[in-house]
Design an enzyme around this catalytic site. Structure first.
Site, PDB file in Angstrom:
ATOM      1  N   LEU A   6       0.841  -1.206   0.000  1.00 16.40           N
ATOM      2  CA  LEU A   6       0.000   0.000   0.000  1.00 16.40           C
ATOM      3  C   LEU A   6       0.871   1.248   0.000  1.00 16.40           C
ATOM      4  O   LEU A   6       1.675   1.458   0.912  1.00 16.40           O
ATOM      5  CB  LEU A   6      -0.903   0.003   1.231  1.00 16.40           C
ATOM      6  CG  LEU A   6      -1.678  -1.299   1.468  1.00 16.40           C
ATOM      7  CD1 LEU A   6      -2.613  -1.152   2.656  1.00 16.40           C
ATOM      8  CD2 LEU A   6      -2.457  -1.699   0.210  1.00 16.40           C
ATOM      9  N   GLY A   9      -1.212   6.600  -0.151  1.00 15.24           N
ATOM     10  CA  GLY A   9      -1.506   7.707   0.757  1.00 15.24           C
ATOM     11  C   GLY A   9      -0.666   8.934   0.453  1.00 15.24           C
ATOM     12  O   GLY A   9       0.414   8.841  -0.136  1.00 15.24           O
ATOM     13  N   ARG A  13       1.485  14.097   6.873  1.00  9.88           N
ATOM     14  CA  ARG A  13       2.308  14.513   7.999  1.00  9.88           C
ATOM     15  C   ARG A  13       3.764  14.776   7.597  1.00  9.88           C
ATOM     16  O   ARG A  13       4.530  15.373   8.338  1.00  9.88           O
ATOM     17  CB  ARG A  13       2.240  13.446   9.113  1.00  9.88           C
ATOM     18  CG  ARG A  13       0.882  13.400   9.803  1.00  9.88           C
ATOM     19  CD  ARG A  13       0.666  12.092  10.566  1.00  9.88           C
ATOM     20  NE  ARG A  13       0.255  10.997   9.690  1.00  9.88           N
ATOM     21  CZ  ARG A  13      -0.076   9.771  10.130  1.00  9.88           C
ATOM     22  NH1 ARG A  13      -0.037   9.484  11.420  1.00  9.88           N
ATOM     23  NH2 ARG A  13      -0.453   8.835   9.282  1.00  9.88           N
ATOM     24  N   LYS A  20       5.305  10.215   0.044  1.00 10.13           N
ATOM     25  CA  LYS A  20       6.024   9.728   1.230  1.00 10.13           C
ATOM     26  C   LYS A  20       6.910   8.518   0.944  1.00 10.13           C
ATOM     27  O   LYS A  20       8.066   8.469   1.372  1.00 10.13           O
ATOM     28  CB  LYS A  20       5.026   9.382   2.350  1.00 10.13           C
ATOM     29  CG  LYS A  20       5.687   8.737   3.550  1.00 10.13           C
ATOM     30  CD  LYS A  20       4.805   8.694   4.774  1.00 10.13           C
ATOM     31  CE  LYS A  20       3.691   7.703   4.664  1.00 10.13           C
ATOM     32  NZ  LYS A  20       2.929   7.606   5.927  1.00 10.13           N
ATOM     33  N   ASN A 166      -0.115  -2.844  15.892  1.00 14.60           N
ATOM     34  CA  ASN A 166      -0.202  -3.462  14.574  1.00 14.60           C
ATOM     35  C   ASN A 166       0.941  -2.921  13.721  1.00 14.60           C
ATOM     36  O   ASN A 166       1.049  -1.721  13.505  1.00 14.60           O
ATOM     37  CB  ASN A 166      -1.565  -3.085  13.968  1.00 14.60           C
ATOM     38  CG  ASN A 166      -1.657  -3.413  12.486  1.00 14.60           C
ATOM     39  OD1 ASN A 166      -0.929  -4.265  11.988  1.00 14.60           O
ATOM     40  ND2 ASN A 166      -2.575  -2.725  11.801  1.00 14.60           N
ATOM     41  N   ASN A 224       5.755   8.381   9.383  1.00 13.49           N
ATOM     42  CA  ASN A 224       4.701   9.318   9.023  1.00 13.49           C
ATOM     43  C   ASN A 224       5.179  10.764   9.018  1.00 13.49           C
ATOM     44  O   ASN A 224       4.510  11.634   8.484  1.00 13.49           O
ATOM     45  CB  ASN A 224       3.524   9.186   9.991  1.00 13.49           C
ATOM     46  CG  ASN A 224       2.919   7.790   9.951  1.00 13.49           C
ATOM     47  OD1 ASN A 224       2.747   7.202   8.886  1.00 13.49           O
ATOM     48  ND2 ASN A 224       2.615   7.243  11.118  1.00 13.49           N
ATOM     49  N   ARG A 329      34.987  14.184 -10.185  1.00 14.56           N
ATOM     50  CA  ARG A 329      33.618  14.356 -10.693  1.00 14.56           C
ATOM     51  C   ARG A 329      33.233  13.242 -11.673  1.00 14.56           C
ATOM     52  O   ARG A 329      34.090  12.474 -12.119  1.00 14.56           O
ATOM     53  CB  ARG A 329      33.501  15.746 -11.315  1.00 14.56           C
ATOM     54  CG  ARG A 329      33.599  16.834 -10.231  1.00 14.56           C
ATOM     55  CD  ARG A 329      33.733  18.216 -10.826  1.00 14.56           C
ATOM     56  NE  ARG A 329      32.658  18.477 -11.782  1.00 14.56           N
ATOM     57  CZ  ARG A 329      32.713  19.443 -12.714  1.00 14.56           C
ATOM     58  NH1 ARG A 329      33.783  20.208 -12.813  1.00 14.56           N
ATOM     59  NH2 ARG A 329      31.697  19.626 -13.528  1.00 14.56           N
ATOM     60  N   TYR A 362      43.448  21.381 -12.369  1.00 13.51           N
ATOM     61  CA  TYR A 362      42.115  21.100 -12.884  1.00 13.51           C
ATOM     62  C   TYR A 362      42.292  20.273 -14.143  1.00 13.51           C
ATOM     63  O   TYR A 362      42.842  20.747 -15.142  1.00 13.51           O
ATOM     64  CB  TYR A 362      41.308  22.377 -13.203  1.00 13.51           C
ATOM     65  CG  TYR A 362      40.050  22.003 -13.962  1.00 13.51           C
ATOM     66  CD1 TYR A 362      39.074  21.202 -13.352  1.00 13.51           C
ATOM     67  CD2 TYR A 362      39.861  22.351 -15.293  1.00 13.51           C
ATOM     68  CE1 TYR A 362      37.955  20.776 -14.047  1.00 13.51           C
ATOM     69  CE2 TYR A 362      38.740  21.927 -15.996  1.00 13.51           C
ATOM     70  CZ  TYR A 362      37.798  21.140 -15.361  1.00 13.51           C
ATOM     71  OH  TYR A 362      36.696  20.707 -16.052  1.00 13.51           O
ATOM     72  N   TYR A 383      37.037  24.457 -22.086  1.00 15.71           N
ATOM     73  CA  TYR A 383      35.755  25.110 -22.382  1.00 15.71           C
ATOM     74  C   TYR A 383      36.016  26.469 -23.008  1.00 15.71           C
ATOM     75  O   TYR A 383      36.742  27.294 -22.434  1.00 15.71           O
ATOM     76  CB  TYR A 383      34.992  25.252 -21.053  1.00 15.71           C
ATOM     77  CG  TYR A 383      33.582  25.758 -21.163  1.00 15.71           C
ATOM     78  CD1 TYR A 383      32.699  25.244 -22.111  1.00 15.71           C
ATOM     79  CD2 TYR A 383      33.111  26.741 -20.290  1.00 15.71           C
ATOM     80  CE1 TYR A 383      31.398  25.707 -22.184  1.00 15.71           C
ATOM     81  CE2 TYR A 383      31.810  27.202 -20.354  1.00 15.71           C
ATOM     82  CZ  TYR A 383      30.954  26.690 -21.306  1.00 15.71           C
ATOM     83  OH  TYR A 383      29.664  27.145 -21.372  1.00 15.71           O
TER      84      TYR A 383
HETATM   85  C1  UD1 Z   1      -1.692   1.931   9.698  1.00 20.41           C
HETATM   86  C2  UD1 Z   1      -2.673   0.976  10.405  1.00 20.41           C
HETATM   87  C3  UD1 Z   1      -2.273   0.875  11.868  1.00 20.41           C
HETATM   88  C4  UD1 Z   1      -0.831   0.416  11.994  1.00 20.41           C
HETATM   89  C5  UD1 Z   1       0.109   1.308  11.173  1.00 20.41           C
HETATM   90  C6  UD1 Z   1       1.473   0.668  11.126  1.00 20.41           C
HETATM   91  C7  UD1 Z   1      -4.830   1.173   9.277  1.00 20.41           C
HETATM   92  C8  UD1 Z   1      -6.180   1.764   9.308  1.00 20.41           C
HETATM   93  N1  UD1 Z   1      -4.021   1.484  10.283  1.00 20.41           N
HETATM   94  O1  UD1 Z   1      -1.873   3.222  10.291  1.00 20.41           O
HETATM   95  O2  UD1 Z   1      -3.138  -0.034  12.545  1.00 20.41           O
HETATM   96  O3  UD1 Z   1      -0.439   0.418  13.353  1.00 20.41           O
HETATM   97  O4  UD1 Z   1      -0.361   1.448   9.810  1.00 20.41           O
HETATM   98  O5  UD1 Z   1       2.426   1.507  10.512  1.00 20.41           O
HETATM   99  O6  UD1 Z   1      -4.518   0.432   8.367  1.00 20.41           O
HETATM  100  N2  UD1 Z   1      -2.612   3.921   2.097  1.00 20.41           N
HETATM  101  C9  UD1 Z   1      -3.125   3.733   0.836  1.00 20.41           C
HETATM  102  N3  UD1 Z   1      -4.396   4.149   0.584  1.00 20.41           N
HETATM  103  C10 UD1 Z   1      -5.173   4.748   1.517  1.00 20.41           C
HETATM  104  C11 UD1 Z   1      -4.627   4.937   2.808  1.00 20.41           C
HETATM  105  C12 UD1 Z   1      -3.342   4.503   3.067  1.00 20.41           C
HETATM  106  O7  UD1 Z   1      -2.471   3.189  -0.044  1.00 20.41           O
HETATM  107  O8  UD1 Z   1      -6.310   5.090   1.200  1.00 20.41           O
HETATM  108  C13 UD1 Z   1      -1.236   3.460   2.365  1.00 20.41           C
HETATM  109  C14 UD1 Z   1      -0.303   4.588   2.757  1.00 20.41           C
HETATM  110  O9  UD1 Z   1       0.349   5.118   1.642  1.00 20.41           O
HETATM  111  C15 UD1 Z   1       0.678   3.898   3.700  1.00 20.41           C
HETATM  112  C16 UD1 Z   1      -0.120   2.735   4.264  1.00 20.41           C
HETATM  113  O10 UD1 Z   1      -1.249   2.574   3.451  1.00 20.41           O
HETATM  114  O11 UD1 Z   1       1.808   3.404   3.015  1.00 20.41           O
HETATM  115  C17 UD1 Z   1      -0.557   2.991   5.714  1.00 20.41           C
HETATM  116  O12 UD1 Z   1      -1.339   4.167   5.749  1.00 20.41           O
HETATM  117  P1  UD1 Z   1      -1.165   5.252   6.891  1.00 20.41           P
HETATM  118  O13 UD1 Z   1      -2.119   6.356   6.645  1.00 20.41           O
HETATM  119  O14 UD1 Z   1       0.240   5.607   7.056  1.00 20.41           O
HETATM  120  O15 UD1 Z   1      -1.675   4.401   8.135  1.00 20.41           O
HETATM  121  P2  UD1 Z   1      -1.316   4.592   9.659  1.00 20.41           P
HETATM  122  O16 UD1 Z   1      -2.115   5.694  10.226  1.00 20.41           O
HETATM  123  O17 UD1 Z   1       0.140   4.664   9.844  1.00 20.41           O
HETATM  124 CA    CA Z   2       1.876   4.815   8.500  1.00 18.05          CA
END
Ligand code: UD1
Ligand code: CA
Length: 450
Positions: A6, A9, A13, A20, A166, A224, A329, A362, A383
């Site tokens: 995933l 996001g 932050r 990110k 988690n 984050n 370089r 140089y 140059y």
């Molecule tokens: C998430 C978990 C949390 C866990 C933590 C661990 C959920 C709801 N929460 O929280 O329980 O402790 O990770 O680091 O899952 N992302 C997407 N699409 C979205 C939202 C998020 O791809 O719609 C991706 C983000 O880019 C990221 C990852 O999912 O890489 C986690 O999302 P993030 O918002 O960072 O979750 P946390 O609040 O850290």
């Molecule tokens: Ca996270």
């Protein structure tokens, strides 16, 4: 085993223009760390969910499949948006987050094995961490089995005291996951579809949910914010330094030695403080690197000494001595036993075996043979304000101090150039070239002046 990562996001932050997951830890994008660990754990296919900054991610990352999550409605929604990709899949699907770059392939491998041996519908990786702020908490039943995950923002005062979190790393039976995902709702503090809710849904349908607690909680560190990015870099660095020391490298002061994740260093090399080894740098055996040296994407042979130097995208062969105060370089190849020191810049040049550039040169766009000696202040004039030209120097050429070699120009083997010359024409083999005005001494001049 297949993997979904995933990475859609926004990373609000981070307050960054860059997605990110492309921020670097140990010189490598966080997402790349996650992909590499998945592959090392035996994943046969990686599907990355992208959204925010999707184009940049596509440019930067290769060797995976992408799925676009148009709107970021939560981690559960992110997984669901990749459903089609796994229509024919069976067995284990590992779910990882692109913002947790510190776990190793080893850890994932053991985690997957535990999941598969336990015949669970889902397994979640958890960690006991000193400061659980921001993480989802693992709530357990009285008999200590898994009950649910509650996000920090939804947690009660008592739930927030739980230190088991988690890690955002899961294994699922792939078809059970997608069936349960359609039942996830977004009735929570963030109005998002949470992936962890799927565990409760599976549990309520009498499926087996397992947990694996990691020993080393630093591996589960999620990033984050910029402060967490710095903390993760520190952990990664400490790990890398330990790994190098274990393999026979001496690091005088690990706290002031900055080595990127993919750098290789050979046995009995000594690294002095304030040294940065970056990118795809590879260093041989018995070298002395530093103090205060930065090597970025440099291939270094054996027995090389480099101090107070910056080299990038170049090759430095066996026995070379560099520094202090040298800048090599891109596109340079420094052959065996060359000596370069004391305020010298070399750019896009080949320096032949055993040649010496001891002070204040140089050398740019130059092909130099072996056994040459450049006098103090030798300059290749490469140059003309519009175009760059090359200088060719043969073997065993001796250039006197403070000479300009105006390119394009060739100085053939064995030639000598008198100090203070500005060379604009080729110098044939074994010739002496003098290109300066003759000196005139005026007898009695000071007396007349009086
Ligand atoms: C998430 C978990 C949390 C866990 C933590 C661990 C959920 C709801 N929460 O929280 O329980 O402790 O990770 O680091 O899952 N992302 C997407 N699409 C979205 C939202 C998020 O791809 O719609 C991706 C983000 O880019 C990221 C990852 O999912 O890489 C986690 O999302 P993030 O918002 O960072 O979750 P946390 O609040 O850290
Ligand atoms: Ca996270």
């Amino acid at each position: 085993m297949e993997t979904i990562i995933l990475a859609a996001g926004k990373g609000t932050r981070m307050k960054s223009k860059l997605p990110k997951v492309l921020h670097k830890v140990g010189g490598k994008a966080m997402l790349q760390h996650v992909i590499d660990a998945a592959k090392a754990a035996g994943s046969t296919r990686e599907v990355v969910v992208i959204g925010s900054g999707a184009e940049l991610v596509r440019q930067e990352i290769s060797g995976v499949e992408f799925v676009l999550q148009e709107e970021q409605l939560g981690t559960g929604h992110a997984v669901l948006s990749a459903k089609e990709k796994f229509a024919d899949s069976k067995g284990t699907l590992m779910v990882l987050c692109g913002d947790t770059p510190l776990f190793t392939g080893d850890l994932l491998k053991k985690f997957v094995d535990t999941h598969e041996n336990s015949k669970s519908a889902a397994t979640v990786l958890t960690a006991e961490i000193p400061d659980a702020t921001g993480y989802g908490r693992i709530v357990r039943e009285d008999d200590n089995t898994f009950k649910k995950i509650v996000e920090h923002k939804d947690a009660t005062y008592y739930e927030r005291q739980i230190r088991e979190v988690n890690a955002g790393i899961y294994c699922f039976d792939v078809q059970k996951l997608f069936t349960a995902l359609t039942k996830v709702k977004n009735e929570n503090a963030q109005g998002e579809y949470y992936l962890p809710d799927v565990l409760t849904i599976l549990k309520n349908s009498a499926e087996k949910i397992s947990t694996v607690v990691v020993d080393d909680y630093t591996q589960t560190f999620g990033i984050n914010s910029r402060a967490q990015l710095a903390a993760a870099n520190k952990i990664m660095r400490q790990r890398k330094n330990l790994e190098l020391m274990d393999s026979g490298v001496t690091i005088i002061d690990p706290d002031s030695t900055f080595v990127d994740a993919e750098v290789e260093v050979g046995q009995d090399t000594i690294i002095y403080p304030n040294t940065y080894l970056e990118g795809k740098t590879k260093i041989g055996e018995d070298c002395t690197i530093g103090p205060s040296t930065r090597l970025t994407n440099v291939i270094v042979g054996n027995n090389v000494q480099a101090q107070f130097s910056y080299c990038h995208d170049s090759e430095i062969c066996d026995g070379v001595i560099l520094g202090p105060y040298v800048h090599i370089r891109p596109g340079s190849k420094i052959s065996k036993n060359v000596k370069i020191g004391n305020f010298v810049e070399v750019k896009n040049s080949n320096i032949g075996e055993g040649s010496k550039l001891p002070h204040l040169q140089y050398i740019g766009d130059c092909d130099m043979g072996s056994g040459c000696n450049m006098g103090c202040g030798t300059i290749t004039v490469n140059y003309d304000g519009k175009k760059k030209f090359r200088t060719t120097i043969g073997d065993n050429v001796f250039v006197g101090c403070n000479s300009n070699l105006v390119a394009p120009v060739t100085v053939e083997d064995g030639a000598y150039i008198a100090a203070g010359s500005t060379i604009t024409e080729n110098v044939p083999k074994n010739n002496l070239a003098i290109a300066r005005s003759r000196q005139t001494n005026i007898e009695g001049w000071t007396d007349k002046r009086k």
